[in-house]
Design a protein around this motif. Structure first.
Motif, mmCIF file in Angstrom:
data_model
loop_
_atom_site.group_PDB
_atom_site.id
_atom_site.type_symbol
_atom_site.label_atom_id
_atom_site.label_comp_id
_atom_site.label_asym_id
_atom_site.label_seq_id
_atom_site.Cartn_x
_atom_site.Cartn_y
_atom_site.Cartn_z
ATOM 1 N N GLN A 623 16.946 -50.873 16.550
ATOM 2 C CA GLN A 623 16.359 -50.693 15.223
ATOM 3 C C GLN A 623 15.979 -52.024 14.581
ATOM 4 N N ASP A 624 16.668 -53.113 14.939
ATOM 5 C CA ASP A 624 16.367 -54.424 14.362
ATOM 6 C C ASP A 624 15.254 -55.150 15.114
ATOM 7 N N ARG A 625 14.473 -54.415 15.909
ATOM 8 C CA ARG A 625 13.323 -54.921 16.664
ATOM 9 C C ARG A 625 13.729 -55.874 17.783
ATOM 10 N N SER A 626 14.960 -55.822 18.219
ATOM 11 C CA SER A 626 15.425 -56.678 19.308
ATOM 12 C C SER A 626 15.548 -55.871 20.596
ATOM 13 N N ILE A 627 15.378 -56.581 21.726
ATOM 14 C CA ILE A 627 15.668 -56.015 23.045
ATOM 15 C C ILE A 627 16.986 -56.622 23.503
ATOM 16 N N ARG A 628 17.960 -55.777 23.753
ATOM 17 C CA ARG A 628 19.258 -56.246 24.223
ATOM 18 C C ARG A 628 19.406 -55.910 25.704
ATOM 19 N N VAL A 640 19.553 -61.340 24.409
ATOM 20 C CA VAL A 640 18.868 -60.609 23.336
ATOM 21 C C VAL A 640 17.651 -61.420 22.909
ATOM 22 N N TYR A 641 16.525 -60.748 22.735
ATOM 23 C CA TYR A 641 15.333 -61.432 22.229
ATOM 24 C C TYR A 641 14.488 -60.431 21.452
ATOM 25 N N LYS A 642 13.580 -60.954 20.649
ATOM 26 C CA LYS A 642 12.740 -60.125 19.800
ATOM 27 C C LYS A 642 11.782 -59.294 20.649
ATOM 28 N N GLY A 643 11.662 -58.021 20.289
ATOM 29 C CA GLY A 643 10.773 -57.130 21.012
ATOM 30 C C GLY A 643 9.515 -56.795 20.247
ATOM 31 N N SER A 644 9.281 -57.496 19.131
ATOM 32 C CA SER A 644 8.079 -57.261 18.332
ATOM 33 C C SER A 644 7.781 -58.506 17.517
ATOM 34 N N ASP A 648 8.534 -55.924 10.319
ATOM 35 C CA ASP A 648 8.825 -54.603 9.766
ATOM 36 C C ASP A 648 8.998 -53.598 10.894
ATOM 37 N N GLY A 649 9.717 -52.514 10.585
ATOM 38 C CA GLY A 649 9.825 -51.401 11.512
ATOM 39 C C GLY A 649 10.959 -51.544 12.505
ATOM 40 N N TYR A 662 7.805 -57.339 33.636
ATOM 41 C CA TYR A 662 7.458 -57.255 32.214
ATOM 42 C C TYR A 662 8.135 -56.038 31.577
ATOM 43 N N VAL A 663 8.307 -56.121 30.272
ATOM 44 C CA VAL A 663 8.819 -55.004 29.498
ATOM 45 C C VAL A 663 7.854 -54.750 28.347
ATOM 46 N N ALA A 664 7.449 -53.502 28.179
ATOM 47 C CA ALA A 664 6.556 -53.108 27.086
ATOM 48 C C ALA A 664 7.372 -52.427 26.002
ATOM 49 N N THR A 665 7.050 -52.723 24.750
ATOM 50 C CA THR A 665 7.764 -52.128 23.613
ATOM 51 C C THR A 665 6.765 -51.528 22.643
ATOM 52 N N SER A 666 7.167 -50.455 21.990
ATOM 53 C CA SER A 666 6.371 -49.908 20.893
ATOM 54 C C SER A 666 7.217 -49.940 19.637
ATOM 55 N N CYS A 667 6.583 -50.370 18.559
ATOM 56 C CA CYS A 667 7.269 -50.519 17.274
ATOM 57 C C CYS A 667 6.764 -49.453 16.311
ATOM 58 N N SER A 668 7.554 -49.171 15.298
ATOM 59 C CA SER A 668 7.136 -48.164 14.319
ATOM 60 C C SER A 668 5.953 -48.628 13.476
ATOM 61 N N ASP A 669 5.542 -49.895 13.619
ATOM 62 C CA ASP A 669 4.315 -50.349 12.943
ATOM 63 C C ASP A 669 3.071 -50.028 13.774
ATOM 64 N N LYS A 670 3.241 -49.218 14.842
ATOM 65 C CA LYS A 670 2.158 -48.686 15.684
ATOM 66 C C LYS A 670 1.572 -49.729 16.627
ATOM 67 N N ASN A 671 2.280 -50.835 16.850
ATOM 68 C CA ASN A 671 1.841 -51.852 17.795
ATOM 69 C C ASN A 671 2.584 -51.717 19.122
ATOM 70 N N ILE A 672 1.917 -52.138 20.189
ATOM 71 C CA ILE A 672 2.540 -52.238 21.509
ATOM 72 C C ILE A 672 2.561 -53.710 21.897
ATOM 73 N N SER A 673 3.689 -54.181 22.399
ATOM 74 C CA SER A 673 3.818 -55.574 22.833
ATOM 75 C C SER A 673 4.358 -55.607 24.253
ATOM 76 N N ILE A 674 3.974 -56.639 24.979
ATOM 77 C CA ILE A 674 4.473 -56.861 26.336
ATOM 78 C C ILE A 674 5.152 -58.226 26.383
ATOM 79 N N PHE A 675 6.366 -58.257 26.954
ATOM 80 C CA PHE A 675 7.143 -59.482 27.069
ATOM 81 C C PHE A 675 7.546 -59.693 28.520
ATOM 82 N N ASP A 676 7.801 -60.962 28.875
ATOM 83 C CA ASP A 676 8.408 -61.256 30.160
ATOM 84 C C ASP A 676 9.852 -60.788 30.122
#
Length: 748
Positions: A623-628, A640-644, A648-649, A662-676
């Motif tokens: 919920q805090d926009r982090s990937i654990r 732990v690192y930021k997933g967005s 917000d969201g 890679y890991v893809a994340t979707s946030c409640s702000d309707k964005n999709i992000s890709i991280f290593d």
């Protein structure tokens, strides 16, 4: 010259800009090029203002969330304009020459935006509305653009877009649903609830005012039809350029003469009328039950009725039905191309058809597409199995489930389509539809505008209480499809026959997650997790008999995964109780028994989870926009690192690619992000959905990422070649390591 100062100052700023600033800008441009929107399977048009066509190029345009889809019906190719403001597109219209497209949007302080169609870039924007834009239109001479606000906005603006000034404005007292310009551009007409109004622009030629002048409006003389809801309008062309044609929701086609007087009208012989489009020799009227009738604009003489589309509940194997009991979707938007003589229709089950009406007595279907009619909750890729082609499926197929009570099978590669399902003529992208409910009302968009005489949903079913398929999962061998609905019902379908082989009320609340064990575990189990806080483990080899029920969680379970790790079978689950449980499978006399070995609690809700291909790590979206990142063997948090990038969201979905790179994340702000996955380094981001993203999946070939959303649309994103190469190299490395005694995994 005007603007020289701006050019000189911009050059000076560019010269003084630090190398780091230039590097940052170049980096962001390179990031945005790492993913492109390849195809959209969905439409969000809710009325006649959501469909337009360009006779010069043959393109048909319609909205899909925050994206405008430019469809070429001849070859089923798409181009896309993505609204950078990330607001939902509500209305659109081509310029007469086809060079530009104007769009209206909803949301706080919406803009009327002008786009270059060839470049697909924004040219200009007007922000004079406060709450939403209901309809937009170009004048035939392309000098003005008129925009009308929605029922909460009520503003009518005339925009001289080349000068970027509003030349005239006024307020309307009714909810306006459509607008149309006269052929000579001297006036335009708006229609709505008990509203037909003519707005004149002749006085704009003589005025020299710098501020917007009041628009001059005159109401049409409605006579005995004054209490009707006028839902669409089109000004006459050619010999009938002095006339204005409207339709009412009660099913009347009306003609107003040059003096704004209701001259004549005819009954359309349909329960509810929705849309209108015309040329010099034909008027097309669309309405209830898929009906489109054709009239002559000269004397309103009836000419013909077009074929109806697919009946509701069709499996896509035929376009027409002779059954008297068949029910059809309503035609909510029609747009006629007089050059190719094609008529584009949008129906309220979110389907699109293009008809060739060159010979009105022998109408042919040119293009057809059938999309989800409500929120898409989940999607799954069909696994890579050797026997997949025996049942007409392969790893290029993916499945989606929706609140419209359907599970749909889609195909991405157009060139292979004819070899696999040649009999499917309804949609070139759709292979099959599984209907889990006999009630066809859920197949219609319940949130589309209903007019005064609109009918109620069959059986009293509404958008709030209909069932809807919440989650799906395909067995690793590709034979079974498990699905869970919002009432806790578990279903299993045989994918070779598409027949339902199991239906059981597994939970007391909606099923949020399903997971099959992978082949490397040596087990064939299905786990179901629900909002009722329970996990059921079923034996897929023994008719899905119950093996075990787990009740450690104290709140909704959001994700459950299996992993083969250290010669043991693990089950990991997380939930809204902020807990993550690690369990190990043990063989007993009664069968398989999962026992808790680790338990971790965090200070934030855990929404989703993915396991990397080595089965060593689990990535949890929080919920805090982090990937654990947790070590599955020890249950310890390793990283732990930021997933967005947003502040917000919450992170709602986490998806690891098949290689674990890679890991893809979707946030409640309707964005999709890709991280290593291993370093947490940001790779790229994408947007275009107008509602939250409910599911994501990387394709098996590592070329694409597919996303689904609450807006009912499926977006297929094409990944840059360097990302695909990185993933495939990593996959090759994993396959080489799997042949060695010990699997080597990059350290976190």
């Amino acid at each position: 010259m005007p603007g020289d100062g701006f050019t000189i100052s911009s050059r000076i700023r560019k010269m003084l800009r630090s190398p780091s600033d230039r590097h940052r800008k170049d980096k962001m441009e390179s990031l945005s090029s790492k993913v492109t929107l390849e195809k959209v399977l969905g439409i969000t048009a809710s009325g006649s203002s959501g469909l337009t066509c360009d006779p010069r190029s043959g393109l048909v345009a319609y909205p899909a969330g925050c994206v405008v889809v430019l469809l070429n019906p001849r070859n089923n190719r798409q181009q896309h304009i993505i609204n950078t403001s990330r607001k939902t597109i509500t209305a659109l219209c081509f310029s007469p020459d086809g060079r530009y497209l104007v769009t209206g949007e909803s949301g706080h302080l919406p803009a009327v935006r002008l786009w270059d169609v060839a470049e697909r870039k924004q040219v200009a924007a007007l922000q004079k509305h406060k709450y939403g834009v209901a309809c937009v239109s170009f004048c035939p001479r392309s000098k003005y653009i008129v925009s009308v606000g929605n029922q909460h906005d009520m503003m009518v603006n005339v925009w001289a877009w080349k000068k970027d000034v509003v030349v005239a404005a006024n307020k309307v007292s009714s909810n306006v649903t459509s607008v149309s310009f006269s052929e000579d551009s001297s006036y335009f007409v708006t229609v709505g609830n008990r509203h037909v109004k003519f707005w004149y622009l002749d006085h704009l030629k003589t005025t020299k005012a710098t501020a917007p002048v009041p628009l001059l409006g005159r109401s049409g003389l409605l006579l005995e039809l004054r209490n009707n809801f006028f839902c669409d309008v089109a000004c006459g062309r050619g010999p009938k350029s002095g006339s204005t044609f409207c339709i009412t929701s009660s099913g009347l086609l009306c003609e107003f003469n040059a003096k704004r007087t209701l001259d004549k009208w005819v009954e359309l012989q349909m329960g509810v009328a929705r849309s209108l489009s015309l040329s010099e020799d034909m008027i097309f009227c669309g309405g209830a039950d898929g009906t489109v009738r054709v009239f002559s604009p000269i004397d309103l003489h009836f000419i013909s009725t077009l074929p109806r589309p697919h009946p509701l509940g069709s499996d896509g194997s035929h376009l027409f039905s002779t059954s008297m009991a068949a029910r059809y979707p309503d035609s909510i938007a029609v747009s006629y191309d007089p050059v190719s003589r094609w008529l584009s229709c949008v129906y309220n089950d979110h389907s699109v058809c293009v008809w060739d009406v060159t010979d009105i007595s022998r109408v042919m279907n040119v293009h057809a597409a059938l999309f989800h009619a409500a929120c898409v909750w989940d999607l799954q890729m069909f696994p890579e199995v050797s026997g997949g082609l025996d049942v007409g499926l392969s790893s290029g197929v993916f499945l989606s489930c929706s609140a419209d009570n359907t599970i749909r099978l889609w195909w991405m590669e157009d060139q292979m389509q004819t070899h696999i399902h040649a009999q499917k003529v309804l949609s070139s992208d759709l292979l099959n539809i599984i209907y889990v409910d006999a009630n066809r009302a859920s197949l219609l968009d319940q949130e589309s505008p209903t007019y005064v005489s609109a009918e109620k949903p069959v059986g009293g079913q509404t958008a709030e209480n209909r069932t809807g398929i919440r989650t799906i999962c395909v067995s690793p061998d590709g034979k079974h499809l498990a699905s869970g609905d919002r009432n806790g019902m578990l279903r299993v379908h045989d994918l070779s026959s598409m027949e339902e082989i199991l239906k059981v009320e597994a939970h007391n609340a909606e099923i949020l997650c399903l997971e099959y064990t992978k082949p490397e575990t040596g087990l064939k189990l299905l786990a179901t997790a629900s909002r009722d806080r329970l996990i059921h483990v079923l034996d897929a080899e023994d008719d899905y008999s119950l093996v075990q029920t787990l009740d450690e969680h104290s709140s909704s379970i959001t994700a459950i995964r299996f992993a083969a790790n250290d010669s043991k079978v693990r089950m990991i689950s997380c939930g809204a109780d902020k807990s993550i449980y690690f369990r190990t499978a043990h063989k007993t006399d009664r069968g398989t028994d999962f026992r808790r070995c680790h338990h971790a609690v965090r200070k934030t809700t855990l929404y989703d989870m993915g396991v990397d291909p080595t089965c060593k790590y689990a990535a949890v979206g929080c919920q805090d926009r982090s990937i654990r990142i947790f070590n599955i063997s020890s249950g310890k948090q390793k990283k732990v690192y930021k997933g967005s990038l947003s502040e917000d969201g919450s992170l709602l979905r986490v998806q690891i690619d098949p290689s674990g790179q890679y890991v893809a994340t979707s946030c409640s702000d309707k964005n999709i992000s890709i991280f290593d996955f291993y370093t947490g380094e940001f790779v790229t981001t994408m947007f275009g959905h107008s509602e939250i993203i409910t599911g994501m999946k990387f394709t098996n070939d590592c070329k694409r990422l597919i996303s689904v959303s609450g807006d009912g649309c499926i977006f297929i994103w094409r990944l840059a070649p360097e990302l695909t190469i990185n993933m495939r190299e990593r996959l090759c490395q994993l396959r080489r390591n799997s042949n060695t005694p010990r699997c080597k995994t990059p350290t976190l």
